[in-house]
Design an enzyme around this catalytic site. Structure first.
Site, short mmCIF file in Angstrom:
data_model
loop_
_atom_site.label_atom_id
_atom_site.label_comp_id
_atom_site.label_asym_id
_atom_site.label_seq_id
_atom_site.Cartn_x
_atom_site.Cartn_y
_atom_site.Cartn_z
N GLU A 1 0.85 -1.41 0.03
CA GLU A 1 0.01 -0.03 -0.08
C GLU A 1 1.21 1.32 -0.04
OE1 GLU A 1 -3.13 -0.25 -0.16
OE2 GLU A 1 -3.36 -2.53 -0.04
N GLU B 1 4.57 13.18 -4.77
CA GLU B 1 3.95 13.16 -3.29
C GLU B 1 4.55 14.10 -2.52
OE1 GLU B 1 3.81 9.65 -0.88
OE2 GLU B 1 1.73 9.83 -0.80
P1 NAD Z 1 8.55 4.72 4.36
O1 NAD Z 1 8.37 3.83 3.15
O2 NAD Z 1 9.69 5.56 4.88
O3 NAD Z 1 8.33 3.76 5.77
C1 NAD Z 1 7.23 2.92 6.11
C2 NAD Z 1 7.91 1.82 6.69
O4 NAD Z 1 8.94 0.98 6.15
C3 NAD Z 1 8.32 2.25 8.24
O5 NAD Z 1 8.18 1.42 9.12
C4 NAD Z 1 10.08 2.27 7.88
O6 NAD Z 1 10.72 1.95 8.86
C5 NAD Z 1 9.90 0.95 6.91
N1 NAD Z 1 11.21 0.93 5.98
C6 NAD Z 1 11.83 1.67 5.24
N2 NAD Z 1 12.71 1.22 4.54
C7 NAD Z 1 12.59 0.00 4.50
C8 NAD Z 1 13.17 -1.11 4.05
N3 NAD Z 1 14.30 -0.90 3.19
N4 NAD Z 1 12.62 -2.42 4.21
C9 NAD Z 1 11.63 -2.73 5.08
N5 NAD Z 1 11.17 -1.54 5.65
C10 NAD Z 1 11.57 -0.29 5.43
O7 NAD Z 1 7.10 5.73 4.40
P2 NAD Z 1 6.73 6.79 5.40
O8 NAD Z 1 7.57 8.01 5.25
O9 NAD Z 1 6.68 6.08 7.08
O10 NAD Z 1 5.15 6.77 5.22
C11 NAD Z 1 4.79 7.65 4.29
C12 NAD Z 1 4.38 7.18 3.07
O11 NAD Z 1 3.31 6.36 3.07
C13 NAD Z 1 3.64 7.96 2.00
O12 NAD Z 1 4.26 8.01 0.73
C14 NAD Z 1 2.37 7.63 2.05
O13 NAD Z 1 1.55 8.11 0.82
C15 NAD Z 1 2.40 6.08 2.24
N6 NAD Z 1 1.23 5.61 2.90
C16 NAD Z 1 0.33 4.73 2.06
C17 NAD Z 1 -0.98 4.37 2.48
C18 NAD Z 1 -1.72 3.48 1.72
O14 NAD Z 1 -2.67 2.80 2.37
N7 NAD Z 1 -1.57 3.20 0.38
C19 NAD Z 1 -1.29 4.58 3.95
C20 NAD Z 1 -0.41 5.40 4.63
C21 NAD Z 1 0.79 6.01 4.12
#
Ligand code: NAD
Length: 479
Positions: A247, A383
């Site tokens: 997601e 975004e």
């Molecule tokens: P992010 O991708 O930086 O991190 C999300 C999670 O993934 C965190 O727990 C992070 O520690 C982990 N992560 C980061 N790198 C990783 C890796 N290499 N391997 C495994 N895990 C890893 O995202 P964010 O900044 O926390 O959240 C914002 C983003 O989330 C935005 O792009 C937003 O649109 C998206 N989002 C999507 C939905 C949806 O339902 N589509 C809902 C909420 C947020």
């Protein structure tokens, strides 16, 4: 200073390598807790615990699992106030929002899947002398990785269906918002969740996130976060043939036709643009307006946006709190700068805010509205995930659809028109996983949730989530 721990095998554990991360409060910029910077060694401990727990948890009847999950929801209700306060302190969102959205929805997630599992049926297909029946068995150990914008809401949205279907879970909340997941672990202990069924590991994506994704015994990954992270996770997990649910990000259009209920639209467009400081993947960040009502909408919208209060998340009347981190605050400000360089006009906002008192060093930004940019510029394509929206004009249905679909994302769109046939026509033409007509963010948890294109792979919610967390097996019997 609060010290958060991992939750492994039903007990608190310090990280094996004794490495820690600081956790600041976004509204003040001050560090108030620290959390484990976990590594592959901690993941291995969690996997060992989950392996021990799996035969017990998966063999329980659905009624028994449901009963324990409902006990967890009950504990959450008893801790409602402290969960809401923790969420606002950790994330920066107004306390009002934590109380009306985040925590109620987190409780609802647990209750929903605890009871939905009671209604999951196997399919059967009969023909002469042969009966096929299809069973949905738990996968085993699954990984759930969630982001910081709706911390407990999205954390529980993943682990609830995983647990309900009989899996053992290794879950990782965002390192930016670890607090309510830790409190949740405590409530699971109180509610009698058997040790090892749920294991919560803290730390950053690079270390512990990658170790979860790459562990061979974790057979499915449910991830919510950024598109770039999703791509990276897919590149690691797909060659290991893991089940994957992604997601990801969005750049969602709000499409406003001249025949809309203008008063309602203005109100809802403000909500859709700026709820949670614009840090919701579903926020409408590109507002597309039919030519003939462009000025009417714009002026009324700006007037309402100017009335929003920015400041201490714990003060009554705050509409926008702080952005989650200094780096995210800088990123959003850099996009406002980019919008100016691309030729956009800032109609309101555009600057950081430094409230008086305890929040003077917090990460606040004025709600910002920009016009005058084409759809292809970076401001309209990337975004931003903050309190920044753009306004664009369109003069026909076809143009509205082309603008709306003209990004790599396809998460959610909202459409405003009183014309029934047009509403359906547009909904069918939009390349988005979720289309709201004359509303925004109304969620029925039975409906499929997820995005098209670069917004993700797979759907969550309802039976889709239960199916994702199970292996499907068909049994064919000749009699
Ligand atoms: P992010 O991708 O930086 O991190 C999300 C999670 O993934 C965190 O727990 C992070 O520690 C982990 N992560 C980061 N790198 C990783 C890796 N290499 N391997 C495994 N895990 C890893 O995202 P964010 O900044 O926390 O959240 C914002 C983003 O989330 C935005 O792009 C937003 O649109 C998206 N989002 C999507 C939905 C949806 O339902 N589509 C809902 C909420 C947020």
């Amino acid at each position: 200073m609060k010290e958060l721990r991992n939750y492994i095998a039903g007990a608190w554990q310090s990280p094996v390598k004794n490495q820690w991360l600081d956790n600041p409060e976004p509204a003040t910029g001050k560090v108030y807790s620290r959390l484990p910077d976990s590594t592959a060694e901690d993941v291995q401990m969690a996997v060992d615990a989950a392996k021990k727990a799996f035969p017990i948890w998966s063999a329980m009847s659905v009624e028994e699992r449901s009963h324990i999950m409902l006990a967890i929801a009950q504990e959450m209700k008893l801790s409602f106030e402290s969960l809401a306060e923790a969420e606002s302190k950790d994330q920066g969102k107004p306390i009002h929002l934590s109380k009306v959205m985040d925590i109620p929805r987190a409780i609802q997630n647990i209750e929903f899947f605890a009871t939905e599992i009671l209604h999951m049926a196997s399919e059967s297909h009969g023909t002469k002398g042969v009966l096929n029946y299809t069973v949905h068995a738990p996968i085993g150990i699954v990984g759930c990785i969630s982001p910081w914008n709706l911390p407990l809401y999205l954390f529980t949205w993943k682990i609830a269906p995983a647990l309900a279907t009989g899996n053992c879970v290794i879950a990782k909340p965002s390192e930016l918002t670890p607090l309510t997941a830790t409190m949740f672990a405590e409530l699971c202990m109180k509610a009698g969740l058997p040790p090892g069924v749920l294991n919560i590991l803290h730390g950053n994506g690079k270390n512990v996130g990658s170790a979860i994704v790459e562990h061979p015994d974790i057979r499915a990954i449910s991830f919510t976060g950024g598109t770039v992270t999703g791509e990276h996770i897919a590149s690691k997990a797909a060659p290991m043939f893991k089940k994957l649910s992604l997601e990801l990000g969005g750049k969602n259009p709000s499409i406003i036709f001249a025949d809309c209920d203008m008063q309602e639209v203005v109100q809802q467009a403000v909500r859709s643009a700026f709820t949670n400081q614009g840090e919701i993947c579903l926020c409408g960040s590109r507002i597309l307006i039919e030519d003939s009502v462009y000025e009417v909408f714009r002026d009324a919208f700006i007037q309402k946006v100017k009335q929003l209060n920015i400041g201490d998340p714990f003060e009554d009347g705050t509409n926008l709190g702080a952005l989650v981190s200094k780096s995210h605050w800088e990123k959003v400000l850099s996009y406002i700068q980019l919008a100016k360089e691309e030729g956009g006009t800032i109609l309101c906002g555009g600057s950081p805010v430094h409230p008086q008192g305890r929040c003077q060093d917090g990460w606040f930004i004025e709600p910002t509205v920009i016009e005058g940019l084409g759809n292809d510029c970076r401001t309209n394509q990337e975004e931003i995930f903050g309190p920044v929206v753009t306004l664009q004009r369109f003069s026909s249905e076809e143009e509205a659809i082309a603008l709306a679909n003209g990004t790599k994302y396809g998460l959610a769109a909202n459409v405003w028109t009183q014309h029934l046939a047009k509403a359906h026509r547009i909904a069918h033409a939009l390349d988005f996983g979720i289309v709201w007509i004359n509303c925004w963010l109304i969620r029925d948890l039975r409906t499929p949730f997820g995005g098209m294109k670069d917004s993700g792979v797979g759907r969550e919610g309802g039976f889709e989530a239960l199916r994702f967390f199970t292996e499907t097996k068909n049994v064919c019997v000749k009699f």
